[in-house]
Design a protein around this motif. Structure first.
Motif, short mmCIF file in Angstrom:
data_model
loop_
_atom_site.label_atom_id
_atom_site.label_comp_id
_atom_site.label_asym_id
_atom_site.label_seq_id
_atom_site.Cartn_x
_atom_site.Cartn_y
_atom_site.Cartn_z
N ARG A 98 1.00 -1.23 0.05
CA ARG A 98 -0.01 -0.07 0.13
C ARG A 98 0.83 1.17 -0.25
O ARG A 98 2.12 1.12 0.27
CB ARG A 98 -1.03 -0.14 1.27
N GLU A 99 0.33 2.53 -0.49
CA GLU A 99 0.89 3.61 -0.09
C GLU A 99 -0.03 4.54 0.44
O GLU A 99 -1.24 4.44 0.25
CB GLU A 99 1.42 4.31 -1.55
N PHE A 100 0.56 5.65 1.18
CA PHE A 100 -0.43 6.79 1.76
C PHE A 100 0.51 8.09 1.22
O PHE A 100 1.52 8.26 1.89
CB PHE A 100 -0.41 6.44 3.32
N CYS A 101 -0.30 8.78 0.52
CA CYS A 101 0.37 10.09 0.16
C CYS A 101 -0.37 11.07 0.29
O CYS A 101 -1.34 11.83 -0.65
CB CYS A 101 0.60 10.10 -1.32
N PRO A 102 -0.74 11.64 1.69
CA PRO A 102 -1.43 12.86 1.97
C PRO A 102 -1.06 14.25 1.22
O PRO A 102 0.17 14.25 1.08
CB PRO A 102 -1.59 12.71 3.37
N CYS A 106 -1.35 1.41 -5.33
CA CYS A 106 -0.29 2.39 -5.26
C CYS A 106 -0.21 3.08 -6.64
O CYS A 106 0.84 3.09 -7.48
CB CYS A 106 1.13 1.59 -4.99
N THR A 107 -0.95 4.01 -6.92
CA THR A 107 -1.01 4.64 -7.95
C THR A 107 -0.23 5.66 -8.45
O THR A 107 0.34 5.84 -9.22
CB THR A 107 -2.47 5.23 -8.20
N THR A 108 0.19 6.54 -7.16
CA THR A 108 1.42 7.39 -7.15
C THR A 108 2.51 6.81 -7.44
O THR A 108 3.48 7.17 -8.44
CB THR A 108 1.27 8.30 -6.08
N LEU A 109 2.97 5.67 -6.59
CA LEU A 109 4.19 5.12 -6.92
C LEU A 109 4.23 4.39 -8.42
O LEU A 109 5.43 4.57 -9.00
CB LEU A 109 4.30 3.88 -6.01
N ILE A 110 3.37 3.94 -8.81
CA ILE A 110 3.28 3.21 -10.18
C ILE A 110 3.65 4.20 -11.18
O ILE A 110 4.38 4.15 -11.86
CB ILE A 110 2.13 2.62 -10.37
N ALA A 111 2.97 5.55 -10.99
CA ALA A 111 2.97 6.47 -12.06
C ALA A 111 4.42 6.76 -12.13
O ALA A 111 4.76 7.23 -13.16
CB ALA A 111 2.09 7.81 -11.75
N GLY A 112 4.96 7.07 -10.87
CA GLY A 112 6.37 7.69 -11.01
C GLY A 112 7.51 6.68 -11.35
O GLY A 112 8.24 7.09 -12.19
N MET A 113 7.29 5.56 -10.91
CA MET A 113 8.49 4.57 -11.27
C MET A 113 8.17 3.90 -12.83
O MET A 113 9.22 3.51 -13.48
CB MET A 113 8.10 3.24 -10.43
N ILE A 135 17.74 11.88 -9.89
CA ILE A 135 16.24 12.05 -10.50
C ILE A 135 15.93 13.68 -10.43
O ILE A 135 16.14 14.04 -9.42
CB ILE A 135 15.33 11.13 -9.67
N ALA A 136 15.27 13.87 -11.56
CA ALA A 136 14.67 15.25 -11.52
C ALA A 136 13.51 15.47 -10.33
O ALA A 136 12.82 14.62 -10.61
CB ALA A 136 14.06 15.56 -13.05
N VAL A 137 13.60 16.41 -9.51
CA VAL A 137 12.61 16.57 -8.55
C VAL A 137 11.28 16.70 -8.95
O VAL A 137 11.01 17.42 -10.04
CB VAL A 137 12.77 17.53 -7.62
N HIS A 138 10.33 15.68 -8.59
CA HIS A 138 9.13 15.97 -9.40
C HIS A 138 7.89 15.97 -8.11
O HIS A 138 8.06 15.27 -6.99
CB HIS A 138 8.47 14.48 -9.88
N PRO A 139 7.04 17.25 -7.97
CA PRO A 139 6.23 17.59 -6.85
C PRO A 139 5.30 16.31 -6.49
O PRO A 139 4.81 16.10 -5.31
CB PRO A 139 5.36 18.62 -7.30
N GLU A 140 4.94 15.49 -7.32
CA GLU A 140 3.93 14.35 -7.10
C GLU A 140 4.60 13.18 -6.76
O GLU A 140 4.01 12.44 -5.96
CB GLU A 140 2.99 14.13 -8.33
N TYR A 141 5.58 12.66 -7.41
CA TYR A 141 6.29 11.61 -7.46
C TYR A 141 7.56 11.22 -6.37
O TYR A 141 7.98 10.15 -6.10
CB TYR A 141 6.48 10.82 -8.64
N SER A 142 8.15 12.33 -6.35
CA SER A 142 9.38 12.11 -5.54
C SER A 142 9.40 11.62 -4.18
O SER A 142 10.31 11.02 -3.90
CB SER A 142 9.99 13.63 -5.56
N HIS A 143 8.51 12.14 -3.42
CA HIS A 143 8.45 11.67 -2.03
C HIS A 143 7.95 10.24 -1.68
O HIS A 143 8.51 9.52 -1.06
CB HIS A 143 7.41 12.64 -1.26
N ILE A 144 7.08 9.69 -2.71
CA ILE A 144 6.66 8.17 -2.45
C ILE A 144 8.01 7.43 -2.83
O ILE A 144 8.26 6.22 -2.50
CB ILE A 144 5.57 8.05 -3.19
N HIS A 145 8.58 7.88 -3.99
CA HIS A 145 9.87 7.19 -4.55
C HIS A 145 11.08 7.15 -3.39
O HIS A 145 11.59 6.04 -2.95
CB HIS A 145 10.39 7.77 -5.72
N ASP A 146 11.09 8.30 -2.71
CA ASP A 146 11.89 8.32 -1.72
C ASP A 146 11.55 7.38 -0.49
O ASP A 146 12.70 6.88 0.24
CB ASP A 146 12.35 9.72 -1.16
#
Length: 322
Positions: free
Chosen positions: A101-105, A221-228, A247-258
């Motif tokens: 699972r992912e949690f991206c509030p 895990c839609t945010t993680l999938i979109a980023g990866m 990795i280029a910083v992305h406001p939506e995907y960088s945090h869940i990737h990290d």
């Protein structure tokens, strides 16, 4: 001084260029090595293998993952400013990392983030009424109750920024995110590794091991999938650093990737990944040694990418560097 390969008259033919292209694992590498294109990776998917597989066969990496009772669950945290992220994963007996699972509030402070994670982990019976944004997010993502059975054991990982001293003390005198989580009985393990260590592990987990990768992600895990799978890209290269491993910083995907990067670096040693990669190369060398001596030599080019993914062209991991 720069000298283009076409300065040699013998290298100006289409046949020579075709042979040179065939010697490289992908077009971007050819452009960098032969066409002096220092920015050829800029904007390209940071995980090209996962991007390609996602286009060809989405279920190769993206599969429903059951939450196994009594299993140890790993949590990776990233404390992005008002956009924190938490990823939940389990490691199977064969080494496969199963992202559950992912949690991206968004627009949520560290206290609310902590208690929301505790609630969906069945560690907290109710989110405090004063944490209205946390309660709203919990209702949104876990309206049916916690994701995990009560009593599930968690092991938590985060980056060194969790101990960065804040200019404003917390509600109970806390100096940083680490102390806020500690006050909520969530023990964090600090992962102090270079970014390239985590991305090296993730790239190797994406490779084929007897017909399957060592990284599987639940469709939720839609945010993680979109980023990866293409949203995360390389930064812009320069002459000094033609292959920007950042990795280029992305406001939506960088945090869940990290968050995932901290998690895998916390449970997997780079040396273990090296052994996995070396075992695969040894098997290939054995295959080459036992081939028909009259057969043409194996060709290493774009067609081999599925078997030799990324090996020569990403940041090398040197012994003792970690």
């Amino acid at each position: 001084m720069e000298i283009h390969f076409t300065a040699d008259p013998d290298k100006r033919t289409p046949e020579w260029k075709a042979r040179a292209l065939n010697s490289m694992p992908d077009l971007q590498s050819f452009n960098r090595e032969f066409m002096i294109d220092w920015t050829s990776t800029s904007g390209q998917p940071f995980y090209p293998l996962m991007y390609r597989k996602f286009v060809e066969e989405r279920t190769y990496y993206i599969r429903p993952q059951e939450i196994t009772p009594n299993a140890l669950v790993y949590r990776g945290f990233d404390f992005g400013f008002h956009r924190p992220a938490c990823v939940f994963a389990h490691q199977a007996s064969d080494g496969t990392v199963r992202v559950l699972r992912e949690f991206c509030p968004k627009e949520i402070d560290v206290y609310e983030f902590r208690d929301a994670v505790r609630f969906i982990s069945a560690e907290l019976a109710e989110v405090p009424p004063k944490h209205k944004r946390a309660r709203a997010w919990v209702e949104r993502v876990a309206n049916d109750g916690p994701w995990f059975p009560k009593g599930t054991k968690f092991l938590n990982f985060c980056g060194v920024e969790a101990k960065k001293i804040s200019s404003i003390t917390g509600d109970h005198g806390e100096l940083n995110d680490f102390e806020v989580f500690e006050g909520g009985k969530v023990a964090l393990n600090i992962v102090n590794q270079r970014v390239s260590a985590g991305t090296y592990i993730l790239r190797n987990l994406q490779k084929d091991y007897d017909g399957a990768p060592r990284l599987l992600i639940d469709p939720s895990c839609t945010t993680l999938i979109a980023g990866m799978c293409g949203g995360l890209t390389f930064g812009e290269g320069t002459k000094a650093t033609p292959l920007d491993d950042e990795i280029a910083v992305h406001p939506e995907y960088s945090h869940i990737h990290d968050a995932l990067r901290y998690l895998v670096t916390g449970i997997i040693n780079v040396s273990d990944v090296k052994q996995m990669a070396n075992a695969g190369l040894a098997a290939k060398e054995k295959e080459v040694r036992t081939r028909d001596p009259k057969a043409p030599p194996p060709r290493r080019g774009p067609a081999d990418m599925d078997r030799l993914e990324d090996l020569p062209f990403y940041a090398s991991i040197e012994d003792g560097e970690w």
